[in-house]
Design an enzyme around this catalytic site. Structure first.
Site, PDB file in Angstrom:
ATOM      1  N   GLY A 113       0.836  -1.210   0.000  1.00  0.00           N
ATOM      2  CA  GLY A 113       0.000   0.000   0.000  1.00  0.00           C
ATOM      3  C   GLY A 113       0.862   1.248   0.000  1.00  0.00           C
ATOM      4  O   GLY A 113       0.609   2.214  -0.744  1.00  0.00           O
ATOM      5  N   ASP A 136       4.989 -10.067   5.314  1.00  0.00           N
ATOM      6  CA  ASP A 136       4.348 -10.890   4.276  1.00  0.00           C
ATOM      7  C   ASP A 136       5.301 -11.260   3.133  1.00  0.00           C
ATOM      8  O   ASP A 136       5.014 -12.163   2.362  1.00  0.00           O
ATOM      9  CB  ASP A 136       3.133 -10.159   3.683  1.00  0.00           C
ATOM     10  N   ARG A 171      -2.938 -34.148  20.337  1.00  0.00           N
ATOM     11  CA  ARG A 171      -3.887 -33.269  19.653  1.00  0.00           C
ATOM     12  C   ARG A 171      -3.399 -32.857  18.269  1.00  0.00           C
ATOM     13  O   ARG A 171      -2.204 -32.845  17.996  1.00  0.00           O
ATOM     14  CB  ARG A 171      -4.074 -31.971  20.455  1.00  0.00           C
ATOM     15  N   MET A 178      -0.112 -15.165   9.766  1.00  0.00           N
ATOM     16  CA  MET A 178      -0.549 -13.996   8.989  1.00  0.00           C
ATOM     17  C   MET A 178      -0.104 -14.067   7.528  1.00  0.00           C
ATOM     18  O   MET A 178       0.889 -14.712   7.204  1.00  0.00           O
ATOM     19  CB  MET A 178       0.004 -12.717   9.610  1.00  0.00           C
ATOM     20  N   ARG A 274      -7.280 -28.189  17.921  1.00  0.00           N
ATOM     21  CA  ARG A 274      -7.184 -26.860  18.538  1.00  0.00           C
ATOM     22  C   ARG A 274      -6.615 -25.867  17.538  1.00  0.00           C
ATOM     23  O   ARG A 274      -5.761 -26.237  16.714  1.00  0.00           O
ATOM     24  CB  ARG A 274      -6.250 -26.891  19.752  1.00  0.00           C
ATOM     25  N   ARG A 283       4.705  -9.654  14.245  1.00  0.00           N
ATOM     26  CA  ARG A 283       5.238  -8.342  13.820  1.00  0.00           C
ATOM     27  C   ARG A 283       6.014  -7.645  14.924  1.00  0.00           C
ATOM     28  O   ARG A 283       6.636  -6.603  14.694  1.00  0.00           O
ATOM     29  CB  ARG A 283       4.077  -7.428  13.389  1.00  0.00           C
TER      30      ARG A 283
HETATM   31  O1  F6P Z   1       0.530  -6.669   6.001  1.00  0.00           O
HETATM   32  C1  F6P Z   1       1.004  -7.281   7.138  1.00  0.00           C
HETATM   33  C2  F6P Z   1      -0.110  -7.910   7.924  1.00  0.00           C
HETATM   34  O2  F6P Z   1       0.473  -8.285   9.144  1.00  0.00           O
HETATM   35  C3  F6P Z   1      -0.812  -9.071   7.268  1.00  0.00           C
HETATM   36  O3  F6P Z   1      -0.076 -10.259   7.295  1.00  0.00           O
HETATM   37  C4  F6P Z   1      -2.097  -9.134   8.043  1.00  0.00           C
HETATM   38  O4  F6P Z   1      -3.106  -9.743   7.304  1.00  0.00           O
HETATM   39  C5  F6P Z   1      -2.381  -7.684   8.305  1.00  0.00           C
HETATM   40  O5  F6P Z   1      -1.138  -7.011   8.239  1.00  0.00           O
HETATM   41  C6  F6P Z   1      -3.039  -7.376   9.617  1.00  0.00           C
HETATM   42  O6  F6P Z   1      -3.324  -6.030   9.655  1.00  0.00           O
HETATM   43  P1  F6P Z   1      -3.764  -5.161  10.908  1.00  0.00           P
HETATM   44  O7  F6P Z   1      -2.517  -4.693  11.589  1.00  0.00           O
HETATM   45  O8  F6P Z   1      -4.501  -4.031  10.303  1.00  0.00           O
HETATM   46  O9  F6P Z   1      -4.566  -6.043  11.799  1.00  0.00           O
END
Ligand code: F6P
Length: 356
Positions: A113, A136, A171, A178, A274, A283
């Site tokens: 973006g 990502d 399990r 993500m 689960r 992150r």
């Molecule tokens: O773009 C990075 C990311 O961590 C994606 O992997 C995930 O889908 C998204 O951002 C989550 O975004 P937010 O911080 O808006 O929850």
């Protein structure tokens, strides 16, 4: 005196601070007369003029720190050029404020973006140098984004903890990783932790196949780890658009694809399943040593581009070397995992199932 603005935009990741450190310290060291202007909260700070002059000592200690001290906000590309009641768009405001701040260049650190907005601002005459960040790893034209290596390690550490409790309780665990459009993080995390199955957006799954494979796995050991990429979908859902998929799942009472797969497996095999989600922890935290070194190199090349006045570009890793791409060549393009990706091929060779 040259004035260089710097901002971090989009979802954060580890390595943002060290990348900013590298850009700023290089500029202060290599240029005779320069001032770095920190812009807070991503593009929002340029729209609202939330800025501060940063001195060399402001960057001390940043190499090891997680998050971004400049903070970050997601900026929707769709609304960037929409005029308000006064006939002024956010892009217009950013162009005007760039001039008001008397910037000679703007360095932006972000994901897809951010790169789209950077390209638009570059077309509107701003001198932009970008750096590719995101867990990502989905920025077209670069072999790796920074923040990815750290996130893979966080994911692997998480799965190793899940493994011991999965073993104790016999399990099946579904670990959601993500990545809403691409599965790089799920693939690398899954392979590095020797997951039994990895479900990716690039390879629509069949629940029959996932269940069959799981049945076989459970004849050999008492637990299983299935890594599911957040953006994965089934072969049946393939014909639906992303929004339609989410809606259909919601209507069926599932908050995610992982919840859906968990219930389907339980119904088909009657085993205890689960769901575990590391989520935004992927992150967070300190950058890995590799991400620190990588951002150091990316930042110094980015600063070099600013000094050489090469604008409208983003730094990139191509064939193992740090170079740059033109924003207009990469903005808005996808970077999915291809079927001949070496890691995907290796994973298939060692018997990891992809549910296809
Ligand atoms: O773009 C990075 C990311 O961590 C994606 O992997 C995930 O889908 C998204 O951002 C989550 O975004 P937010 O911080 O808006 O929850």
């Amino acid at each position: 005196m040259k004035r260089i603005g710097i901002l971090t935009s989009g979802g954060d990741c580890a390595g943002l601070n060290s990348a900013v450190y590298s850009v700023a310290k290089t500029l202060y060291q290599e240029m005779d007369d320069v001032e770095i202007i920190g812009i807070y909260d991503g593009y929002t700070g340029l729209i609202d003029l939330n800025t501060q002059v940063l001195k060399p000592h402001d960057f001390e200690g940043l190499v090891s720190k997680g998050g971004t001290f400049l903070r970050s906000i997601r900026q929707s590309f769709k609304t960037i050029d929409i005029k308000d009641e006064n006939g002024v768009s956010k892009a217009d405001k950013m162009v005007a404020n760039y001039q008001k701040l008397k910037l000679d260049a703007l360095v932006v650190l972000g994901g897809n973006g951010t790169h789209k907005v950077a390209n638009l601002l570059s077309q509107r005459g701003l001198n932009i140098v970008a750096l590719p960040k995101t867990i990502d790893n989905d920025i077209f034209g670069t072999e790796e984004t920074f923040g990815y290596d750290t996130a893979v390690q966080v994911g692997v550490d998480y799965i190793e903890r899940i493994r011991t409790t999965a073993q104790s309780h016999s399990r099946v665990f579904l670990v959601e990783i993500m990545g809403n459009k691409v599965g790089w993080l799920a693939l690398s995390t899954g392979v590095a932790s020797a997951a039994d199955t990895i479900i990716l957006p690039e390879i629509p799954y069949s629940i029959e196949r996932v269940s069959q494979d799981l049945k076989k796995i459970l004849t050999k050991k008492n637990y299983a780890i299935i890594v599911v990429s957040e953006g994965a979908y089934s072969k049946d859902e393939k014909k639906l658009k992303n929004k339609e998929r989410l809606l259909a799942r919601q209507e069926a009472g599932f908050s995610s694809v992982t919840e859906k797969i968990a219930q389907e497996i339980n119904e088909k095999l009657g085993v205890e399943v689960r769901v575990a989600i590391p989520g935004h922890a992927l992150r967070g935290g300190e950058p890995s040593a590799r991400d620190r070194n990588y951002t150091m190199k990316l930042g110094s090349v980015a600063a070099g581009l600013v000094m050489d006045e090469v604008f409208g570009v983003t730094v990139a890793l191509v064939n193992g070397k740090i170079t740059f791409n033109h924003l207009s060549d990469i903005a808005g393009k996808a970077k999915p995992i291809l079927e001949n990706d070496p890691l995907l091929e290796a994973a298939r060779h060692v018997g990891i199932s992809f549910g296809d």
